[in-house]
Write a protein that holds these residues in place. Structure first.
Motif, PDB file in Angstrom:
ATOM      1  N   VAL A  22       0.833  -1.194   0.000  1.00 13.31           N
ATOM      2  CA  VAL A  22       0.000   0.000   0.000  1.00 13.31           C
ATOM      3  C   VAL A  22       0.875   1.253   0.000  1.00 13.31           C
ATOM      4  CG1 VAL A  22      -1.787   1.283   1.236  1.00 13.31           C
ATOM      5  CG2 VAL A  22      -1.837  -1.220   1.230  1.00 13.31           C
ATOM      6  N   THR A  23       0.713   2.062  -1.073  1.00 17.28           N
ATOM      7  CA  THR A  23       1.445   3.324  -1.164  1.00 17.28           C
ATOM      8  C   THR A  23       0.518   4.467  -0.774  1.00 17.28           C
ATOM      9  OG1 THR A  23       0.908   3.462  -3.507  1.00 17.28           O
ATOM     10  CG2 THR A  23       3.055   2.499  -2.921  1.00 17.28           C
ATOM     11  N   VAL A  24       1.090   5.500  -0.152  1.00 15.04           N
ATOM     12  CA  VAL A  24       0.288   6.579   0.411  1.00 15.04           C
ATOM     13  C   VAL A  24       0.867   7.940   0.034  1.00 15.04           C
ATOM     14  CG1 VAL A  24      -0.587   7.606   2.563  1.00 15.04           C
ATOM     15  CG2 VAL A  24      -0.270   5.124   2.398  1.00 15.04           C
ATOM     16  N   VAL A  25      -0.014   8.866  -0.355  1.00 12.79           N
ATOM     17  CA  VAL A  25       0.325  10.287  -0.409  1.00 12.79           C
ATOM     18  C   VAL A  25      -0.299  10.896   0.829  1.00 12.79           C
ATOM     19  CG1 VAL A  25      -0.136  12.487  -1.567  1.00 12.79           C
ATOM     20  CG2 VAL A  25       0.570  10.506  -2.906  1.00 12.79           C
ATOM     21  N   LEU A  26       0.508  11.573   1.619  1.00 10.73           N
ATOM     22  CA  LEU A  26       0.086  12.150   2.897  1.00 10.73           C
ATOM     23  C   LEU A  26       0.066  13.665   2.769  1.00 10.73           C
ATOM     24  CD1 LEU A  26      -0.504  11.898   5.936  1.00 10.73           C
ATOM     25  CD2 LEU A  26       1.967  11.740   6.297  1.00 10.73           C
ATOM     26  N   GLY A  27      -1.072  14.283   3.036  1.00  8.35           N
ATOM     27  CA  GLY A  27      -1.200  15.725   2.930  1.00  8.35           C
ATOM     28  C   GLY A  27      -1.660  16.359   4.222  1.00  8.35           C
ATOM     29  N   ASP A  28      -0.805  17.223   4.772  1.00  7.53           N
ATOM     30  CA  ASP A  28      -1.141  17.962   5.997  1.00  7.53           C
ATOM     31  C   ASP A  28      -0.176  19.127   6.109  1.00  7.53           C
ATOM     32  OD1 ASP A  28      -1.632  18.835   8.708  1.00  7.53           O
ATOM     33  OD2 ASP A  28      -2.460  16.853   9.099  1.00  7.53           O
ATOM     34  N   VAL A  29      -0.681  20.287   6.487  1.00  8.57           N
ATOM     35  CA  VAL A  29       0.176  21.458   6.612  1.00  8.57           C
ATOM     36  C   VAL A  29       1.022  21.400   7.894  1.00  8.57           C
ATOM     37  CG1 VAL A  29      -1.506  22.936   7.797  1.00  8.57           C
ATOM     38  CG2 VAL A  29       0.235  23.960   6.308  1.00  8.57           C
ATOM     39  N   ASP A  30       0.548  20.701   8.898  1.00  4.95           N
ATOM     40  CA  ASP A  30       1.245  20.621  10.191  1.00  4.95           C
ATOM     41  C   ASP A  30       2.355  19.569  10.133  1.00  4.95           C
ATOM     42  OD1 ASP A  30       1.883  19.622  12.869  1.00  4.95           O
ATOM     43  OD2 ASP A  30       0.225  20.874  13.567  1.00  4.95           O
ATOM     44  N   ARG A  31       3.599  20.017  10.236  1.00  2.58           N
ATOM     45  CA  ARG A  31       4.725  19.081  10.096  1.00  2.58           C
ATOM     46  C   ARG A  31       4.758  18.049  11.208  1.00  2.58           C
ATOM     47  NH1 ARG A  31       9.539  20.487  12.977  1.00  2.58           N
ATOM     48  NH2 ARG A  31       9.281  22.482  14.055  1.00  2.58           N
ATOM     49  N   HIS A  32       4.297  18.405  12.406  1.00  2.00           N
ATOM     50  CA  HIS A  32       4.272  17.446  13.514  1.00  2.00           C
ATOM     51  C   HIS A  32       3.233  16.345  13.246  1.00  2.00           C
ATOM     52  CE1 HIS A  32       7.042  19.865  15.786  1.00  2.00           C
ATOM     53  NE2 HIS A  32       6.245  20.921  15.672  1.00  2.00           N
ATOM     54  N   ALA A  33       2.067  16.757  12.745  1.00  2.00           N
ATOM     55  CA  ALA A  33       1.029  15.785  12.403  1.00  2.00           C
ATOM     56  C   ALA A  33       1.517  14.874  11.282  1.00  2.00           C
ATOM     57  CB  ALA A  33      -0.257  16.501  11.988  1.00  2.00           C
ATOM     58  N   ARG A  34       2.152  15.457  10.249  1.00  2.22           N
ATOM     59  CA  ARG A  34       2.685  14.646   9.147  1.00  2.22           C
ATOM     60  C   ARG A  34       3.677  13.614   9.654  1.00  2.22           C
ATOM     61  NH1 ARG A  34       3.600  19.498   6.410  1.00  2.22           N
ATOM     62  NH2 ARG A  34       5.834  19.189   6.685  1.00  2.22           N
ATOM     63  N   ALA A  35       4.577  14.057  10.533  1.00  2.00           N
ATOM     64  CA  ALA A  35       5.599  13.139  11.051  1.00  2.00           C
ATOM     65  C   ALA A  35       4.975  12.016  11.867  1.00  2.00           C
ATOM     66  CB  ALA A  35       6.618  13.914  11.896  1.00  2.00           C
ATOM     67  N   ALA A  36       4.001  12.342  12.694  1.00  2.00           N
ATOM     68  CA  ALA A  36       3.355  11.324  13.530  1.00  2.00           C
ATOM     69  C   ALA A  36       2.571  10.326  12.691  1.00  2.00           C
ATOM     70  CB  ALA A  36       2.438  12.001  14.560  1.00  2.00           C
ATOM     71  N   VAL A  37       1.801  10.822  11.725  1.00  2.00           N
ATOM     72  CA  VAL A  37       1.004   9.932  10.881  1.00  2.00           C
ATOM     73  C   VAL A  37       1.926   9.078  10.016  1.00  2.00           C
ATOM     74  CG1 VAL A  37      -0.669   9.851   8.993  1.00  2.00           C
ATOM     75  CG2 VAL A  37      -1.029  11.423  10.905  1.00  2.00           C
ATOM     76  N   ARG A  38       2.967   9.703   9.467  1.00  2.00           N
ATOM     77  CA  ARG A  38       3.901   8.943   8.632  1.00  2.00           C
ATOM     78  C   ARG A  38       4.561   7.825   9.427  1.00  2.00           C
ATOM     79  NH1 ARG A  38       8.090  11.289   4.266  1.00  2.00           N
ATOM     80  NH2 ARG A  38       8.669   9.269   3.422  1.00  2.00           N
ATOM     81  N   ALA A  39       5.004   8.139  10.645  1.00  2.00           N
ATOM     82  CA  ALA A  39       5.645   7.121  11.487  1.00  2.00           C
ATOM     83  C   ALA A  39       4.690   5.957  11.758  1.00  2.00           C
ATOM     84  CB  ALA A  39       6.123   7.744  12.801  1.00  2.00           C
ATOM     85  N   GLY A  40       3.430   6.281  12.049  1.00  2.00           N
ATOM     86  CA  GLY A  40       2.447   5.224  12.296  1.00  2.00           C
ATOM     87  C   GLY A  40       2.187   4.376  11.068  1.00  2.00           C
ATOM     88  N   LEU A  41       2.065   5.016   9.921  1.00  2.00           N
ATOM     89  CA  LEU A  41       1.837   4.271   8.682  1.00  2.00           C
ATOM     90  C   LEU A  41       3.020   3.361   8.362  1.00  2.00           C
ATOM     91  CD1 LEU A  41       0.311   7.106   6.470  1.00  2.00           C
ATOM     92  CD2 LEU A  41      -0.878   5.053   7.255  1.00  2.00           C
ATOM     93  N   GLU A  42       4.225   3.912   8.453  1.00  2.00           N
ATOM     94  CA  GLU A  42       5.413   3.138   8.111  1.00  2.00           C
ATOM     95  C   GLU A  42       5.668   2.005   9.097  1.00  2.00           C
ATOM     96  OE1 GLU A  42       8.329   6.241   7.537  1.00  2.00           O
ATOM     97  OE2 GLU A  42       7.727   6.485   5.431  1.00  2.00           O
ATOM     98  N   ARG A  43       5.273   2.194  10.348  1.00  2.00           N
ATOM     99  CA  ARG A  43       5.421   1.131  11.349  1.00  2.00           C
ATOM    100  C   ARG A  43       4.626  -0.102  10.940  1.00  2.00           C
ATOM    101  NH1 ARG A  43       4.290   3.490  16.687  1.00  2.00           N
ATOM    102  NH2 ARG A  43       2.567   4.147  15.443  1.00  2.00           N
TER     103      ARG A  43
END
Length: 105
Positions: A22-43
Motif C-alpha cells: 500500500v502506497t500513500v500520499v500524505l497531505g497535511d500542513v502541520d509538520r508534527h502531524a505529518r511526522a506522527a502519521v507517517r511514522a504510524g503508517l510506516e510502522r
C-alpha cells in the motif's frame, strides 16, 4: 479478509505484511502531524511515497505517484476535500467489490 457463509467478509487485523504493497500520499500542513502519521503508517508497512502541504501539491503527488491511498487533512491550504475531488476526477481508481471481480471507474 475471510469469506463468511453469508457472503460477507470478516475484517482481518492489520499487520506490516498486509500493508506492504500500500502506497500513500500524505497531505497535511502541520509538520508534527505529518511526522506522527507517517511514522504510524510506516510502522505497519505502508509506503509513504510523497508528502504535501497544500491541495495543489497533493493533486500533483497523486498524479505522479498514483498511490493506493491519499490521506489528506480537510483543513489543508486549498482544501483537502477539494484535493480529494480533483484527485478522483483525474485518476482512474480501482475498487474491488468482490474477491474475484474488479471494476474500474
Amino acid at each position: 479478509q475471510q469469506g463468511l457463509d453469508n457472503g460477507e467478509y470478516e475484517a482481518q487485523p492489520l499487520t506490516a505484511h498486509s500493508a506492504s504493497a500500500v502506497t500513500v500520499v500524505l497531505g497535511d500542513v502541520d509538520r508534527h502531524a505529518r511526522a506522527a502519521v507517517r511514522a504510524g503508517l510506516e510502522r505497519y508497512g505502508f509506503s509513504v511515497v510523497a508528502v504535501a502541504t497544500d491541495a495543489d501539491e497533493a493533486v500533483e503527488a497523486a498524479r505522479r505517484h498514483r498511490p493506493s491511498l491519499c490521506l489528506l487533512d480537510v483543513d489543508m491550504p486549498g482544501g483537502g476535500i477539494d484535493a480529494a475531488e480533483r484527485i478522483t476526477l483525474n485518476l482512474s481508481l480501482i475498487h474491488i467489490s468482490e474477491p474475484t471481480r474488479q471494476a474500474e471507474i
